[in-house]
Design an enzyme around this catalytic site. Structure first.
Site, short mmCIF file in Angstrom:
data_model
loop_
_atom_site.label_atom_id
_atom_site.label_comp_id
_atom_site.label_asym_id
_atom_site.label_seq_id
_atom_site.Cartn_x
_atom_site.Cartn_y
_atom_site.Cartn_z
N GLU A 132 0.83 -1.19 0.00
CA GLU A 132 0.00 0.00 0.00
C GLU A 132 0.87 1.24 0.00
O GLU A 132 1.99 1.24 0.50
CB GLU A 132 -0.88 -0.01 1.25
CG GLU A 132 -1.91 -1.11 1.16
CD GLU A 132 -2.78 -1.24 2.39
OE1 GLU A 132 -3.84 -1.86 2.26
OE2 GLU A 132 -2.42 -0.72 3.46
N CYS A 145 3.39 8.48 1.40
CA CYS A 145 3.97 7.51 2.32
C CYS A 145 4.19 6.22 1.54
O CYS A 145 3.25 5.61 1.05
CB CYS A 145 2.99 7.32 3.48
SG CYS A 145 3.56 6.18 4.71
N CYS A 152 6.66 -6.99 6.91
CA CYS A 152 7.88 -6.58 7.62
C CYS A 152 8.30 -7.73 8.50
O CYS A 152 7.46 -8.40 9.11
CB CYS A 152 7.62 -5.33 8.46
SG CYS A 152 9.11 -4.69 9.26
N CYS A 156 7.18 -5.33 15.41
CA CYS A 156 6.97 -4.41 16.53
C CYS A 156 5.56 -4.68 17.06
O CYS A 156 4.62 -4.85 16.28
CB CYS A 156 7.13 -2.96 16.07
SG CYS A 156 8.77 -2.62 15.44
N CYS A 159 2.43 -2.63 15.83
CA CYS A 159 2.32 -2.31 14.40
C CYS A 159 1.60 -3.42 13.64
O CYS A 159 1.95 -4.59 13.76
CB CYS A 159 3.73 -2.09 13.83
SG CYS A 159 3.74 -1.89 12.04
N GLY A 210 7.08 -2.05 5.83
CA GLY A 210 8.45 -2.55 5.73
C GLY A 210 9.49 -1.71 6.41
O GLY A 210 9.26 -0.56 6.78
N SER A 242 12.35 6.51 7.50
CA SER A 242 12.11 6.15 8.89
C SER A 242 12.61 4.73 9.14
O SER A 242 12.29 3.81 8.38
CB SER A 242 10.60 6.24 9.18
OG SER A 242 10.31 5.69 10.44
N ASN A 341 -2.42 4.42 16.50
CA ASN A 341 -3.56 4.09 15.63
C ASN A 341 -3.97 2.65 15.87
O ASN A 341 -3.22 1.74 15.52
CB ASN A 341 -3.16 4.26 14.16
CG ASN A 341 -3.04 5.72 13.80
OD1 ASN A 341 -3.95 6.50 14.03
ND2 ASN A 341 -1.90 6.09 13.25
N CYS A 384 -0.53 5.67 10.01
CA CYS A 384 0.75 5.05 10.33
C CYS A 384 0.57 3.70 11.01
O CYS A 384 -0.17 3.59 11.98
CB CYS A 384 1.49 5.93 11.33
SG CYS A 384 2.78 6.84 10.58
N1 SAH Z 1 9.68 0.29 9.53
C1 SAH Z 1 9.95 1.65 9.62
C2 SAH Z 1 9.06 2.52 8.78
C3 SAH Z 1 7.60 2.16 8.68
S1 SAH Z 1 6.60 2.39 10.10
C4 SAH Z 1 9.89 2.11 11.07
O1 SAH Z 1 9.46 1.35 11.91
O2 SAH Z 1 10.32 3.23 11.33
C5 SAH Z 1 6.34 4.16 10.17
C6 SAH Z 1 6.07 4.69 11.58
O3 SAH Z 1 4.78 4.28 12.06
C7 SAH Z 1 7.07 4.16 12.60
O4 SAH Z 1 7.48 5.19 13.46
C8 SAH Z 1 6.23 3.16 13.34
O5 SAH Z 1 6.77 2.87 14.60
C9 SAH Z 1 4.89 3.83 13.39
N2 SAH Z 1 3.78 2.94 13.73
C10 SAH Z 1 3.68 1.61 13.51
N3 SAH Z 1 2.47 1.16 13.95
C11 SAH Z 1 1.81 2.22 14.45
C12 SAH Z 1 0.51 2.40 15.00
N4 SAH Z 1 -0.34 1.39 15.10
N5 SAH Z 1 0.15 3.64 15.40
C13 SAH Z 1 0.99 4.68 15.24
N6 SAH Z 1 2.23 4.58 14.69
C14 SAH Z 1 2.64 3.36 14.30
FE1 SF4 Z 2 8.24 -2.26 13.22
FE2 SF4 Z 2 8.28 -0.49 11.20
FE3 SF4 Z 2 8.23 -3.13 10.70
FE4 SF4 Z 2 6.06 -1.95 11.69
S1 SF4 Z 2 6.97 -1.57 9.70
S2 SF4 Z 2 6.97 -3.92 12.37
S3 SF4 Z 2 6.99 -0.39 13.03
S4 SF4 Z 2 9.88 -2.00 11.74
#
Ligand code: SAH
Ligand code: SF4
Length: 409
Positions: A132, A145, A152, A156, A159, A210, A242, A341, A384
């Site tokens: 997406e 974005c 990924c 996390c 996420c 990713g 990021s 979110n 995000c």
């Molecule tokens: N993988 C990279 C980039 C993609 S995520 C990273 O982790 O930085 C982009 C941003 O969205 C990151 O800061 C991530 O921690 C945040 N993010 C992930 N899940 C989220 C959620 N459910 N609510 C708010 N931010 C979130």
């Molecule tokens: Fe973590 Fe970013 Fe991967 Fe989501 S996209 S699992 S925030 S590293």
């Protein structure tokens, strides 16, 4: 306001095309010829050599192609009228300028647009991949974005993307292709008179699906194309990468790409960060911050953004805020607070608004700019961390039903 009204309003103001309908997975046909999108100039020259273009002609042809593809947004060789007819049909016989296929487009009631893109995965149609990409219009800018991987590997805990099983790296062409698709769908190739100085897509953030630094070479090659000022020409200051903290590739990002850096910090103690961002076990906070101190090109004018997701009762106390300020000392930094979110099935909640304000105020009073990121496109799960491809969410039974439906149509 309903979706139709919103998209009509956008069309009236910016001339973008109407939203697409969802396309059934089974209609996907992988491209037969390779696309030139995402190749460097040297790679294009090499491909031209392979189809018999004389060495003396290659540089000029590459320049013409580059201009047609990245300045004019040409979608086929026929449009490239400054190239001879013969050459065009030779190119047509071997290559395309195809972008990833748009499988669906959704428009949020706040104007955010999300595209679901379908990508080939070898010759197994069943396994077409999806990613997406999201366009967020604001008054002074339009941010795209972009995704770097299907899914990924990093899991996390807050996420949604991290819960997706299917993972593959995107190619440079598929990354640049997302910008091409957005410009196509927004009708954003021609200069126009807007508050953003002509273009709708003015900024790019690698914050989609990713971990970009686990796909370093493709992300680098793609961003160099996006920043190339004889082409798409989005300046490096308007491109942000990021990362969750892949320390060895942070310095390389500064040296080899030179874009703005954002770090997904989210916690100030290793114990908690290990849980939220499991990569922390490999590259703990102290190492991560050292890489930020060493980041080439950072300065007060080019600050590193620290992203901090606000999770109720988890990382949102004033003690956390104090430690955050203390640990960022000496790093030219901005702090970006992101309201969590929620997504279906998550165990976290977003912090209460007054807690976010208190946190933000503390950080602000300590001298840091600390904007709270306004959640955009929540109604279409475009905010995000919510990105996760639809086909991945379908159960086997649902996929079978979809297939059966497509067969009877
Ligand atoms: N993988 C990279 C980039 C993609 S995520 C990273 O982790 O930085 C982009 C941003 O969205 C990151 O800061 C991530 O921690 C945040 N993010 C992930 N899940 C989220 C959620 N459910 N609510 C708010 N931010 C979130
Ligand atoms: Fe973590 Fe970013 Fe991967 Fe989501 S996209 S699992 S925030 S590293």
């Amino acid at each position: 306001m309903n979706e139709t009204m919103t998209s009509t309003a956008i069309e009236a103001s910016s001339g973008v095309s109407a939203p697409l309908e969802k396309v059934a997975l089974e209609t996907y046909v992988p491209p037969a010829k390779p696309s030139l999108i995402g190749l460097s100039r040297a790679e294009i020259a090499e491909r031209l050599g392979a189809i018999g273009v004389a060495p003396t002609q290659r540089k000029m042809r590459v320049q013409q192609l580059w201009h047609w593809i990245y300045v004019r947004g040409a979608r086929n060789f026929d449009e490239m009228t400054s190239i001879s007819k013969e050459m065009r049909s030779q190119l047509e016989a071997h290559f395309t300028v195809a972008r990833p296929e748009v499988a669906a487009e959704q428009v949020s009631n706040d104007g955010t647009r999300k595209w679901l893109l379908r990508l080939p995965s070898g010759d197994n149609l069943e396994k077409a991949h999806e990613v997406e990409c999201v366009y967020i219009p604001e008054t002074d800018r339009g941010t795209l974005c972009v995704s770097s991987q299907v899914g990924c590997t990093l899991n996390c805990s807050f996420c949604h993307t991290g819960t997706q099983r299917l993972v593959r790296n995107l190619t440079a062409g598929e990354i640049v292709g997302q910008i091409m698709v957005a410009r196509d769908r927004l009708n954003d190739w021609a200069d126009r008179d807007t508050p953003t100085g002509g273009r709708l897509v003015t900024n790019v953030v690698m914050m989609g699906m990713g971990e970009p630094l686990y796909n370093f070479e493709a992300v680098r090659d793609a961003l160099l194309i996006v920043a190339d000022n004889e082409g798409i020409g989005i300046s490096r200051r308007r491109i942000t990468l990021s990362t969750s903290g892949v320390v060895p590739n942070i310095i390389r990002t500064g040296d080899e790409i030179g874009v703005m850096l954002a770090i997904s910090l989210h916690a100030v103690r290793d114990e908690l960060r290990n849980e939220l961002v499991p990569l922390n076990r490999k590259y703990p906070i102290a190492e991560l911050l050292q890489a930020c101190r060493d980041y080439p090109g950072s300065s007060n004018a080019r600050r590193i953004t620290f992203e901090y997701v606000m999770l109720k009762g988890v990382n949102d106390s004033l003690d956390d805020a104090k430690l955050l300020v203390k640990m960022l000392k000496g790093i030219p930094a901005k702090i970006n607070l992101i309201p969590f979110n929620p997504w279906p099935g998550t165990r976290y909640e977003c912090s209460d608004w007054d807690q976010i304000e208190k946190f933000s105020e503390y950080v602000f009073n300590a001298g840091y700019s600390s904007p709270v990121r306004t959640p955009r496109g929540r109604d279409i799960l475009a905010a995000c961390g919510q990105l996760k491809s639809e086909t991945e969410k379908l159960s086997v039974r649902e996929r079978q039903a979809l297939r059966a439906m497509a067969m009877t149509d």
